[in-house]
Design an enzyme around this catalytic site. Structure first.
Site, PDB file in Angstrom:
ATOM      1  N   GLU A   1       1.465  -1.008  -0.400  1.00 31.60           N
ATOM      2  CA  GLU A   1       0.358   0.045   0.116  1.00 31.60           C
ATOM      3  C   GLU A   1       1.113   0.868  -0.102  1.00 31.60           C
ATOM      4  OE1 GLU A   1      -0.064  -2.378   2.521  1.00 31.60           O
ATOM      5  OE2 GLU A   1       1.443  -0.951   4.114  1.00 31.60           O
ATOM      6  N   ASP A   2       0.829   2.637   0.028  1.00 34.95           N
ATOM      7  CA  ASP A   2       0.908   3.874  -0.183  1.00 34.95           C
ATOM      8  C   ASP A   2       1.771   3.925   1.251  1.00 34.95           C
ATOM      9  OD1 ASP A   2       1.146   3.696  -2.603  1.00 34.95           O
ATOM     10  OD2 ASP A   2      -0.192   5.700  -3.295  1.00 34.95           O
ATOM     11  N   LYS A   3       1.811   4.963   1.469  1.00 32.81           N
ATOM     12  CA  LYS A   3       2.769   5.132   2.968  1.00 32.81           C
ATOM     13  C   LYS A   3       1.859   5.722   3.810  1.00 32.81           C
ATOM     14  CE  LYS A   3       6.621   8.464   4.301  1.00 32.81           C
ATOM     15  NZ  LYS A   3       7.484   9.705   4.500  1.00 32.81           N
TER      16      LYS A   3
ATOM     17  N   SER B   1      -1.364   5.082   3.125  1.00 38.71           N
ATOM     18  CA  SER B   1      -2.772   4.377   3.363  1.00 38.71           C
ATOM     19  C   SER B   1      -2.821   3.744   4.674  1.00 38.71           C
ATOM     20  CB  SER B   1      -2.694   3.029   2.341  1.00 38.71           C
ATOM     21  OG  SER B   1      -2.818   3.161   0.887  1.00 38.71           O
TER      22      SER B   1
ATOM     23  N   ARG C   1      -3.760   3.129  -8.322  1.00 38.97           N
ATOM     24  CA  ARG C   1      -3.609   5.219  -9.430  1.00 38.97           C
ATOM     25  C   ARG C   1      -3.995   5.249 -10.556  1.00 38.97           C
ATOM     26  NH1 ARG C   1      -2.237   9.590  -5.845  1.00 38.97           N
ATOM     27  NH2 ARG C   1      -1.613   8.045  -3.964  1.00 38.97           N
TER      28      ARG C   1
END
Ligand SMILES: [Zn+2]
Ligand SMILES: [Zn+2]
Length: 380
Positions: free
Chosen positions: A225-227, A229, A348
């Protein structure tokens, strides 16, 4: 004539030509006689011979095994384990002399001197420490170097599986390697390969190092996941291998590490061999450049009827399924999407467009931006 009587003249001839210790002499005949103690057999065969020199083959190395036993015990003092095995490096001259004797007297199918020394060390070590000798799959492996009288210890790695729940934004999944060694492990990073512990990887590693010792960890993540998230629900599964552990057992349950919760952490037999497929339930916060058109929004759920086509950088084509989709509109420009998706759909790019077809910007006929996304569940 018994087997034993048959070997007496050969043994006597060898002893006339060479000085041998009980171990080395017995070893030349014990297999043929189905005896387990080389030393006792050697003693019996040598009873009418007087020793005047050191053993031609081993230079009386067997008299010195207690010294190496002590080195092994010291070497293993920081480790807890049940099973072990022993390997050895001998001076080449010892091996050569052993080979010479065996070929000169045409002795076949017998243990070589190295095998015998490691066997003897293993037996003595087991007797002294009550640990179990296991040559096939030992937890600890000793490598004794008789040339420089040192001992190296290899501890079999252990593998864990677990899930993590991330309740704070701003934490990356992966940890940067130690700058000094680029992850190989050095004195600066205490051989961990990482010197900071501010990521998911770092925090889990730190916890494992504290409980089990060891050098480096190697992770396999079930997705990422993103930082920014969050990972909620039952969390994201992961596997981690710990190299050179000092301990092999510890009570593991669910662990709270501030913004990170570890669930179901347990020791498993091995790393999964095949890639694991999974589905994720996600919530995506989206903003649009122009005013959102409800007509298009209402039709969004039709996307579940067909797979989404994704092209990666090399031009390779993938199909990914969206299993369910709902949305919540907050304003003319802001809404959230709730989707259950197949692993590997680039979130994204699905929102903003870019070699994903269909994509959200296209379906809503306006430029969309993925603000952040959170995971509510990951099913394997
Ligand atoms: Zn010897
Ligand atoms: Zn380092």
């Amino acid at each position: 004539m018994s087997e034993y009587q048959k070997i007496i003249p050969i043994a006597s001839q060898i002893l006339k030509d060479y000085e041998l210790c009980h171990h080395c002499l017995g070893r030349l005949f014990s297999k043929q006689l189905h005896l387990s103690s080389n030393k006792l057999l050697g003693k019996k065969l040598k009873k009418n011979f007087k020793s005047t020199q050191k053993c031609f083959i081993c230079n009386n190395l067997f008299d010195n095994l207690n010294y190496f036993l002590k080195i092994m015990i010291d070497c293993a003092s920081d480790y807890s384990y049940r099973t072990f095995s022993v390997g050895a490096t001998l001076k080449p001259s010892i091996i050569d002399r052993d080979d010479d004797i065996r070929s000169q007297y045409k002795l076949m199918g017998i243990d070589n001197v190295k095998t015998d020394i490691t066997k003897e060390l293993g037996k003595s070590f087991s007797k002294k420490t009550k640990k179990v000798l296991d040559f096939l799959d030992p937890e600890i492996n000793f490598l004794i170097n008789f040339k420089n009288e040192s001992c190296q210890l290899y501890s079999k790695s252990i593998t864990f599986s677990g899930r993590y729940v991330k309740t704070l934004r701003g934490i990356t999944q992966k940890q940067k390697s130690c700058i000094n060694c680029t992850g190989k492990g050095c004195r600066t990073c205490l051989f961990h390969g990482i010197s900071e512990f501010d990521s998911i990887e770092g925090m889990i590693s730190q916890y494992i190092f504290k409980k089990f010792g060891g050098t480096t960890t190697k992770f396999t993540w079930i997705g990422g996941e993103d930082k920014s998230s969050l990972v909620l629900g039952t969390g994201r599964p992961f596997f981690v291998k710990l190299r050179n552990p000092n301990k092999r057992k510890s009570k593991l349950t669910s662990i709270n590490l501030d913004s990170l919760k570890l669930k179901n952490l347990k020791i498993i037999n091995e790393f999964p061999k095949k890639p694991i497929t999974f589905n994720s339930s996600i919530e995506i916060k989206i903003s649009s450049k122009s005013i959102l058109d409800s007509q298009y929004l209402k039709k969004l759920k039709n996307i579940c009827n067909d797979p989404v086509i994704v092209h990666d950088k090399s031009g390779k084509r993938f199909e990914k399924q969206i299993f369910s989709l709902t949305y919540k509109k907050y304003s003319l420009h802001d809404f959230s999407l709730f989707m259950k998706i197949e692993s590997g759909l680039p979130i994204r790019r699905f929102i903003e467009g870019g070699d994903v077809s269909p994509n959200l910007s296209e379906l809503l006929n306006c430029e969309c931006k993925c603000e952040e996304f959170d995971f509510h569940g990951i099913e394997v």
